[in-house]
Design a protein around this motif. Structure first.
Motif, PDB file in Angstrom:
ATOM      1  N   ARG A 119      17.429  11.358  -1.914  1.00 42.79           N
ATOM      2  CA  ARG A 119      17.475  10.600  -3.166  1.00 42.79           C
ATOM      3  C   ARG A 119      18.798   9.871  -3.368  1.00 42.79           C
ATOM      4  O   ARG A 119      18.862   8.906  -4.108  1.00 42.79           O
ATOM      5  N   CYS A 126       9.999   2.507  -5.441  1.00 40.99           N
ATOM      6  CA  CYS A 126      11.132   2.430  -6.372  1.00 40.99           C
ATOM      7  C   CYS A 126      12.326   1.724  -5.704  1.00 40.99           C
ATOM      8  O   CYS A 126      12.976   0.885  -6.307  1.00 40.99           O
ATOM      9  N   SER A 167       6.297   6.863  -3.154  1.00 43.46           N
ATOM     10  CA  SER A 167       6.773   6.615  -4.518  1.00 43.46           C
ATOM     11  C   SER A 167       8.234   6.181  -4.524  1.00 43.46           C
ATOM     12  O   SER A 167       8.605   5.226  -5.211  1.00 43.46           O
ATOM     13  N   ASP A 182      16.422   8.622 -10.571  1.00 40.79           N
ATOM     14  CA  ASP A 182      15.651   8.268 -11.753  1.00 40.79           C
ATOM     15  C   ASP A 182      14.263   7.718 -11.418  1.00 40.79           C
ATOM     16  O   ASP A 182      13.524   7.302 -12.308  1.00 40.79           O
ATOM     17  N   CYS A 183      13.897   7.741 -10.149  1.00 44.82           N
ATOM     18  CA  CYS A 183      12.583   7.252  -9.731  1.00 44.82           C
ATOM     19  C   CYS A 183      11.533   8.334  -9.950  1.00 44.82           C
ATOM     20  O   CYS A 183      11.756   9.498  -9.648  1.00 44.82           O
ATOM     21  N   GLU A 184      10.402   7.921 -10.464  1.00 45.56           N
ATOM     22  CA  GLU A 184       9.294   8.842 -10.667  1.00 45.56           C
ATOM     23  C   GLU A 184       8.570   9.011  -9.345  1.00 45.56           C
ATOM     24  O   GLU A 184       8.244   8.037  -8.679  1.00 45.56           O
ATOM     25  N   GLU A 185       8.299  10.258  -8.972  1.00 44.30           N
ATOM     26  CA  GLU A 185       7.653  10.488  -7.683  1.00 44.30           C
ATOM     27  C   GLU A 185       6.144  10.485  -7.744  1.00 44.30           C
ATOM     28  O   GLU A 185       5.484   9.894  -6.927  1.00 44.30           O
ATOM     29  N   SER A 186       5.581  11.175  -8.702  1.00 39.69           N
ATOM     30  CA  SER A 186       4.130  11.271  -8.727  1.00 39.69           C
ATOM     31  C   SER A 186       3.660  11.578 -10.141  1.00 39.69           C
ATOM     32  O   SER A 186       4.299  12.325 -10.864  1.00 39.69           O
ATOM     33  N   ARG A 187       2.519  11.032 -10.498  1.00 37.43           N
ATOM     34  CA  ARG A 187       1.935  11.323 -11.803  1.00 37.43           C
ATOM     35  C   ARG A 187       0.730  12.248 -11.671  1.00 37.43           C
ATOM     36  O   ARG A 187       0.131  12.634 -12.654  1.00 37.43           O
TER      37      ARG A 187
END
Length: 123
Positions: A89, A44, A40, A66-71
């Motif tokens: 990060r 990004c 993820s 600010d990166c989304e790791e997992s949904r």
């Protein structure tokens, strides 16, 4: 008199060039030698790469906070040999390291989950 002034000007120019090169090396003292990243964050990073690469500096600050790791509701299970280190990060990279990290993250056989350490020492 003119010859001495010319020699002085050349010496000054060479000294300035040497100092600028030394400053670039010192700035890279902050640069990461490796980063821990997952798929993820890698995605990004690759999305943000044009912005990172456009910066004209000896070192580039990379911030993936600010990166989304997992949904997913359940995080991926770690394999028996997975290191599972916490992803990096925030880090600094030189421009050659930035290009090198991009190349390494685009390798088709790279396994990044749950996380992988990417060596940048050879970049």
């Amino acid at each position: 008199m003119f010859a001495k002034a010319a020699v002085f000007a050349i010496s000054l120019a060479l000294g300035s060039a040497f100092t600028a090169g030394a400053a670039a090396q010192e700035a890279c003292g902050l640069c990461a030698r490796s980063v821990v990243i997952n798929s993820s964050l890698a995605r990004c990073f690759l999305d943000k790469y044009p912005d990172f690469a456009s910066r004209a500096a000896a070192a580039v600050a990379v911030n993936l906070d600010d990166c989304e790791e997992s949904r997913s509701v359940v995080p991926a299970l770690r394999g028996p040999s997975a290191a599972g280190a916490e992803p990096t990060r925030k880090f600094f990279l030189s421009l050659p390291q930035l290009v090198c990290l991009k190349r390494k993250l685009e390798e088709p056989d790279l396994v990044l989950d749950p996380s992988a350490q990417i060596d940048l020492g050879s970049c």
